[in-house]
Design an enzyme around this catalytic site. Structure first.
Site, PDB file in Angstrom:
ATOM      1  CE  LYS A  83      -4.161   0.918   2.659  1.00  0.00           C
ATOM      2  NZ  LYS A  83      -4.736   0.765   3.992  1.00  0.00           N
TER       3      LYS A  83
HETATM    4  C1  E4P Z   1      -8.051   1.719   4.319  1.00  0.00           C
HETATM    5  O1  E4P Z   1      -7.292   0.996   3.737  1.00  0.00           O
HETATM    6  C2  E4P Z   1      -7.780   2.379   5.605  1.00  0.00           C
HETATM    7  O2  E4P Z   1      -7.053   1.492   6.417  1.00  0.00           O
HETATM    8  C3  E4P Z   1      -9.024   2.709   6.369  1.00  0.00           C
HETATM    9  O3  E4P Z   1     -10.185   2.434   5.653  1.00  0.00           O
HETATM   10  C4  E4P Z   1      -9.003   4.024   7.062  1.00  0.00           C
HETATM   11  O4  E4P Z   1     -10.207   4.175   7.761  1.00  0.00           O
HETATM   12  P1  E4P Z   1     -10.414   5.247   8.926  1.00  0.00           P
HETATM   13  O5  E4P Z   1     -10.682   6.572   8.291  1.00  0.00           O
HETATM   14  O6  E4P Z   1     -11.614   4.739   9.672  1.00  0.00           O
HETATM   15  O7  E4P Z   1      -9.160   5.250   9.751  1.00  0.00           O
END
Ligand code: E4P
Length: 218
Positions: A83
């Protein structure tokens, strides 16, 4: 539509997997930190449970370091999807890694133009964070609509991975727009099946069943 679980909590991943509800996992540095365990330990535990795309985030912010880190992550297991944040350096890294056949999930996407650049760079997934946009009174779902339209217009292969999901309406909204993947916390996965009228209806059926005359066993 594929469902990913957005957590690094092994118990939650196990439960969701055993219920047959998830196709993959997304993590981020904050979620890994919550576990209190070393990164590689968590990654290996997840890889043992789920046979699907597992997003693991790089920490570097400069493209050559991102590339190095992503290559190392990809070597851990065929299911690892590195990522990479949607910055200029991130886009440079995605171009190189995609040309090597490494599937990348480009994360922290908050605009349609960022998503367009990400697709042009060849990322396998783009992760627009809709909950965080809603949090600042912006329309997260409108961003999904824009990205889906743009990708369709040019037949981009990048999959729209809707992230930062807070509730079931985010999931149904993303599904109506044709997003490829929704990644959500365990709590939201559980909420998807719950409806008070289902519980009430079932209780009523079971109570009424008690009044049905029983046949004698012959
Ligand atoms: C996605 O890959 C992220 O890890 C995640 O959806 C972030 O979500 P949040 O805004 O609830 O931290």
């Amino acid at each position: 539509m594929k469902f990913f679980i957005d957590t690094a909590d092994i118990n939650e991943i196990k439960q969701a997997h055993d219920l047959g509800l998830i196709d993959g996992v997304t993590t981020n540095p904050s979620l890994i930190a919550k576990t209190g365990k070393p990164f590689k330990t968590v990654a290996k535990e997840i890889l043992k449970i789920v046979d699907g795309p597992i997003s693991l985030e790089v920490i570097a912010t400069e493209s050559s370091q991102m590339i190095k880190e992503a290559r190392t992550l990809a070597k851990i297991h065929k299911n690892v999807v590195p990522k990479i944040p949607l910055t200029l350096e991130g886009l440079k890294a995605v171009q190189v890694l995609s040309s090597e056949g490494i599937n990348i999930n480009q994360t922290l996407c908050f605009s349609a133009t960022q998503a367009l650049l990400c697709a042009k760079a060849g990322a396998a997934y783009v992760s627009p964070f809709i909950g965080r946009l809603d949090d600042i009174s912006s329309d997260g779902m409108k961003l999904i609509e824009d990205i889906v339209t743009i990708y369709k217009n040019y037949q981009f292969k990048t999959q729209v991975l809707v992230a930062s999901i807070r509730h079931p309406l985010h999931v149904s909204g993303a599904a109506k727009l044709g997003a490829h993947v929704a990644t959500m916390p365990f709590k939201v996965i559980m909420q998807l099946v719950k409806h008070p009228l289902t519980d009430l209806g079932l209780n009523q059926f079971l109570n009424d069943w008690k009044n049905v005359p029983k046949n004698k066993i012959s």
